[in-house]
Design an enzyme around this catalytic site. Structure first.
Site, mmCIF file in Angstrom:
data_model
loop_
_atom_site.group_PDB
_atom_site.id
_atom_site.type_symbol
_atom_site.label_atom_id
_atom_site.label_comp_id
_atom_site.label_asym_id
_atom_site.label_seq_id
_atom_site.Cartn_x
_atom_site.Cartn_y
_atom_site.Cartn_z
ATOM 1 N N ASN A 199 0.894 -1.061 -0.111
ATOM 2 C CA ASN A 199 -0.030 -0.017 0.156
ATOM 3 C C ASN A 199 0.930 1.300 0.043
ATOM 4 O OD1 ASN A 199 0.841 0.527 2.663
ATOM 5 N ND2 ASN A 199 -0.876 -0.747 3.419
ATOM 6 N N GLU A 202 3.278 1.711 3.076
ATOM 7 C CA GLU A 202 4.346 0.683 3.195
ATOM 8 C C GLU A 202 5.405 1.038 2.070
ATOM 9 O OE1 GLU A 202 1.477 -3.015 4.245
ATOM 10 O OE2 GLU A 202 1.968 -2.582 2.260
ATOM 11 N N ASP A 268 -6.346 -8.117 2.006
ATOM 12 C CA ASP A 268 -6.371 -9.609 1.830
ATOM 13 C C ASP A 268 -7.173 -9.807 0.745
ATOM 14 O OD1 ASP A 268 -4.879 -9.505 4.149
ATOM 15 O OD2 ASP A 268 -6.511 -10.026 5.389
#
Length: 325
Positions: A199, A202, A268
């Protein structure tokens, strides 16, 4: 190609998920008063639940999509670890790749939710890397599963199951399609990767991008891809959508709706779907657009929710995404 035909292709695929499995615990309630003991609100709990989280939630998403998934992870010899096993079995998910290590604590993220919003989160975990003996057992399980699988997903939550040694042992002798949902600690250790999905937070932190404009993300992202031999870099940008970089194409995908109740589990769901679609070599534009729809669906619910294929297909048709196929 019809959207339904794509999902039909999923059924023959076998996918390994390597990473940190956990329990997502929820206490949902109301706030009607302040505590007499301190200046904090009192939450009157009206509902409690526990769900599969982390790598175990990816397994659940893959099962919903129709593939044959198996989880390779390490949990503690405790009540929460047994709860993970029980929930996997309840969902007809294989448990042969799960290793129990009595020296570890099973990770639990407990969320207190009021009016569909997180008030506080309480984490119980051990974040140290696996010891050499346990890592060796896990590697043996993974190598055994690779022989009969099509795809491997690293689902990294920085809880110690994945370290640079484990990554190198699997990726240096690449025998399978590999995708990664990374966290910061091991971010630059992943090499020879087919799909890498960080993301925005990150990638900016790990690659020290001080000004994360689309131009900078593209420029620095391309250099990172070349250095680490990454085929597709997929950056999720929250309400700004998704940016996908590959050798021959760069595409930006805006979200279809702005209503976000809870982002928990969206990553996820996206790594699960994107991995399969890239493996099937579908058009990048289609992948970005349908993953945006997927993230939007998951974010409309409070707490972790696995993909509902029927809802996804319905919305995909509504937005005419078959035009990109």
């Amino acid at each position: 190609m019809k959207i339904e035909n794509i999902f039909t292709q999923f059924k023959k695929l076998k996918v390994i998920v390597v990473g940190d499995a956990m329990i997502d615990s929820y206490k949902i309630g109301n706030i009607n008063r302040q505590s007499p003991e301190a200046k904090v609100p009192v939450v009157d709990v009206i509902k409690k639940s526990t769900k599969l989280g982390g790598a175990a939630n990816v397994i659940l998403n893959l099962k919903q999509l129709g593939v044959i998934p198996v989880l390779c992870t390490v949990i503690g010899d405790d009540e929460n670890g047994r709860d993970i096993i029980k929930k996997l079995e309840k969902n007809d998910l294989e448990t042969s790749g799960v290793i129990i290590d009595p020296s570890r604590k099973t990770t639990v993220k407990e969320r207190i939710i009021v009016d569909n919003k997180h008030v506080v989160r309480i984490d119980e975990e051990i974040k140290e890397n696996l010891n050499e003996k346990t890592r060796s057992k896990l590697l043996s399980k993974i190598n055994e599963k690779i022989k009969t699988s099509d795809i491997l997903i690293f689902q990294d939550y920085n809880k110690g199951v994945i370290d640079n040694v484990l990554i190198d042992r699997i990726t240096s002798k690449k025998k399978i399609f590999i995708s990664v949902d990374p966290k910061n600690k091991n971010f630059t250790d992943y090499k020879n990767i087919d799909v890498f999905k960080p993301n925005l937070k990150e990638i900016t932190k790990s690659l020290k991008i001080n000004n994360p404009t689309l131009e900078n993300l593209q420029s620095i992202g391309k250099k990172f891809m070349k250095k680490n031999s990454i085929n597709h870099l997929m950056i999720t940008l929250s309400e700004e959508g998704i940016l996908i970089l590959s050798e021959k194409e760069v595409s930006k995908h805006d979200i279809f709706q702005s209503k976000i109740i809870d982002v928990t589990g969206a990553g996820d769901a996206i790594i699960s779907l994107a991995t399969i679609l890239f493996y099937l070599k579908l058009p990048q534009k289609f992948i970005g657009e349908i993953c945006n729809v997927t993230g939007g669906i998951v974010c409309n619910y409070s707490g972790v929710k696995a993909i509902d294929p029927k809802e996804l297909i319905k919305k995909t048709k509504r937005y005419n995404l078959d035009l990109y196929l």
